[in-house]
Design an enzyme around this catalytic site. Structure first.
Site, short mmCIF file in Angstrom:
data_model
loop_
_atom_site.label_atom_id
_atom_site.label_comp_id
_atom_site.label_asym_id
_atom_site.label_seq_id
_atom_site.Cartn_x
_atom_site.Cartn_y
_atom_site.Cartn_z
N TYR A 1 0.83 -1.21 0.00
CA TYR A 1 0.00 0.00 0.00
C TYR A 1 0.86 1.25 0.00
O TYR A 1 2.07 1.18 0.23
CB TYR A 1 -0.97 0.00 1.20
CG TYR A 1 -0.33 0.35 2.53
CD1 TYR A 1 0.49 -0.55 3.19
CD2 TYR A 1 -0.55 1.59 3.11
CE1 TYR A 1 1.07 -0.22 4.40
CE2 TYR A 1 0.03 1.93 4.32
CZ TYR A 1 0.83 1.02 4.97
OH TYR A 1 1.42 1.36 6.16
N ARG B 1 8.53 3.65 -4.54
CA ARG B 1 8.52 2.71 -3.41
C ARG B 1 7.44 1.65 -3.60
O ARG B 1 7.65 0.47 -3.28
CB ARG B 1 8.30 3.47 -2.10
CG ARG B 1 8.31 2.55 -0.88
CD ARG B 1 8.21 3.32 0.42
NE ARG B 1 6.93 4.00 0.55
CZ ARG B 1 6.61 4.82 1.55
NH1 ARG B 1 7.50 5.07 2.51
NH2 ARG B 1 5.43 5.39 1.60
N ARG C 1 -7.81 -21.20 -0.66
CA ARG C 1 -6.87 -20.57 0.26
C ARG C 1 -5.63 -21.45 0.34
O ARG C 1 -5.65 -22.52 0.95
CB ARG C 1 -7.50 -20.41 1.65
CG ARG C 1 -6.57 -19.69 2.62
CD ARG C 1 -7.14 -19.62 4.03
NE ARG C 1 -6.14 -19.03 4.93
CZ ARG C 1 -5.10 -19.69 5.45
NH1 ARG C 1 -4.93 -20.98 5.21
NH2 ARG C 1 -4.23 -19.05 6.22
N HIS D 1 -1.17 -21.05 0.41
CA HIS D 1 -0.16 -20.02 0.63
C HIS D 1 0.61 -19.60 -0.63
O HIS D 1 0.91 -18.43 -0.82
CB HIS D 1 0.85 -20.47 1.69
CG HIS D 1 0.28 -20.47 3.08
ND1 HIS D 1 -0.82 -21.22 3.43
CD2 HIS D 1 0.65 -19.82 4.19
CE1 HIS D 1 -1.10 -21.03 4.71
NE2 HIS D 1 -0.21 -20.18 5.19
N LYS E 1 6.54 -2.00 2.29
CA LYS E 1 5.31 -1.38 2.79
C LYS E 1 4.14 -2.33 2.57
O LYS E 1 3.28 -2.15 1.70
CB LYS E 1 5.07 -0.01 2.12
CG LYS E 1 4.10 0.87 2.88
CD LYS E 1 4.20 2.31 2.45
CE LYS E 1 3.12 3.19 3.04
NZ LYS E 1 3.18 3.38 4.49
N GLU F 1 12.40 2.80 14.11
CA GLU F 1 11.38 3.74 13.63
C GLU F 1 10.26 3.73 14.64
O GLU F 1 10.43 3.23 15.76
CB GLU F 1 10.90 3.34 12.22
CG GLU F 1 10.27 1.99 12.10
CD GLU F 1 9.70 1.70 10.71
OE1 GLU F 1 9.53 2.62 9.90
OE2 GLU F 1 9.40 0.51 10.45
N LEU G 1 10.98 1.33 7.41
CA LEU G 1 10.43 1.73 6.11
C LEU G 1 11.22 2.91 5.56
O LEU G 1 11.52 3.85 6.32
CB LEU G 1 8.96 2.13 6.30
CG LEU G 1 8.21 2.34 5.00
CD1 LEU G 1 7.87 0.99 4.36
CD2 LEU G 1 6.94 3.14 5.23
N1 PLP Z 1 7.41 3.85 9.11
C1 PLP Z 1 6.25 3.17 9.12
C2 PLP Z 1 6.19 1.85 9.81
C3 PLP Z 1 5.12 3.69 8.48
O1 PLP Z 1 3.95 3.00 8.49
C4 PLP Z 1 5.20 4.96 7.86
C5 PLP Z 1 4.05 5.55 7.17
O2 PLP Z 1 2.98 5.02 7.13
C6 PLP Z 1 6.42 5.64 7.88
C7 PLP Z 1 7.52 5.05 8.50
C8 PLP Z 1 6.58 6.98 7.20
O3 PLP Z 1 6.57 6.84 5.82
P1 PLP Z 1 6.10 8.00 4.84
O4 PLP Z 1 6.92 9.20 5.21
O5 PLP Z 1 6.41 7.51 3.49
O6 PLP Z 1 4.65 8.24 5.09
#
Ligand code: PLP
Length: 288
Positions: free
Chosen positions: A32, A51, A104, A106, A153, A186, A210
């Protein structure tokens, strides 16, 4: 009514339906993106779409659309929904699952086509450019219990959801995460920055976090504004001893943090560096 996009069609969000056999529903098997826009102008569109493409490649889903097609869907979603969000702050959510199968099982199935969903939502207003006007966050601190592929993501967000909820249960806004070496990685839905002696630090990119688009726009904005920024690991001890702590994300831009795990950061007020940083970010964000 909110207009959504589903598999080639624009329709009211309440009428958008997918099968319970969709692998996004059964396995969280998808990617997403969340793309912010202000007054019709998206922020970091190239970075978000790049991304998304990286994430799809990482899980072997063929990107169903070209950059131009994605950009066109985004523009149309903004146009269809602008009357609903007169303040002009609109987030666009895109979600691509592997698709709907008959069983279903995997393993990645052959012959399914991705399910593509998008909708518009009210984004918080852009941050004020004054430290007296911003409403800072308080956050919790937890060991990161998610998986080893946090650079993807993925729509499988249960780990993030549980960490986020832990913060809510403690009466704070977010949860900052650290690894087994006590290095900050993070937050559950944001990247993390800290400031010490006028130098801005943020963890380097690897599988533990991320690659936030806001993070990367902010780093470039700081360099252009001649603010010193270093991508390097720091520990939870460094974090608690920081002069300033900030989060970054597409919906929060740069969010100052004044309390971590019950500890006040510096004097508990939003710092001067945050104000310089948000001004630098704001001046550059539409150019990224
Ligand atoms: N880290 C995580 C786990 C996130 O879910 C997000 C955004 O949803 C971010 C960092 C920040 O990413 P972005 O600046 O691309 O929104």
């Amino acid at each position: 009514m909110t207009i959504a996009y589903l598999n080639g069609e624009f329709l009211p969000l309440s009428e958008a339906k997918i099968s319970p056999m969709d692998r996004g529903f059964l396995f969280g098997d998808g990617i997403y993106e969340v793309i912010p826009s202000y007054a019709g102008k998206p922020v970091g569109l190239n970075g978000h779409l790049a991304r998304m493409n990286d994430g799809l490649s990482a899980i072997s889903i063929t990107n169903p659309y070209s950059f131009e097609q994605w950009s066109d869907i985004l523009t149309q979603l903004l146009r269809h929904n602008e009357a609903r969000f007169p303040e002009g702050n609109i987030g666009i959510y895109f979600h691509i699952s592997r698709g709907t199968d008959t069983k279903r099982y995997h393993a990645y199935p052959d012959n399914v086509s991705p399910t593509v969903f998008g909708f518009a939502f009210a984004l918080p207003p852009a941050q004020p450019l004054s430290k007296d006007a911003v409403k800072p966050f308080k956050v919790a601190l937890q060991e990161d219990k998610r998986w080893q592929r946090c650079h993807i993501k993925s729509t499988s967000l249960l780990g993030n959801v549980m960490h986020f909820q832990a913060g809510i249960d403690h009466g704070v806004n977010e949860t900052i995460l650290y690894n087994e070496n006590k290095q900050v990685t993070e937050a559950s839905s944001c990247n993390v920055f800290m400031v010490k002696d006028k130098v801005i630090y943020t963890p380097p990119l690897d599988n533990q976090l991320l690659p936030g688009i806001t993070r990367s726009i902010a780093i470039e904005a700081f360099k252009r504004a001649e603010l010193r920024v270093v991508e390097n690991w720091f520990t939870t001890e460094d974090l608690l001893d920081a002069d300033e702590v900030w989060l970054s994300s597409s919906s929060k831009e740069l969010m100052p943090v004044v309390e971590v795990d019950g500890n006040t950061i510096a004097d508990g007020n939003v710092g001067d560096m945050w104000e310089a940083a948000i001004k630098a970010y704001n001046a550059y964000k539409f150019l990224a």
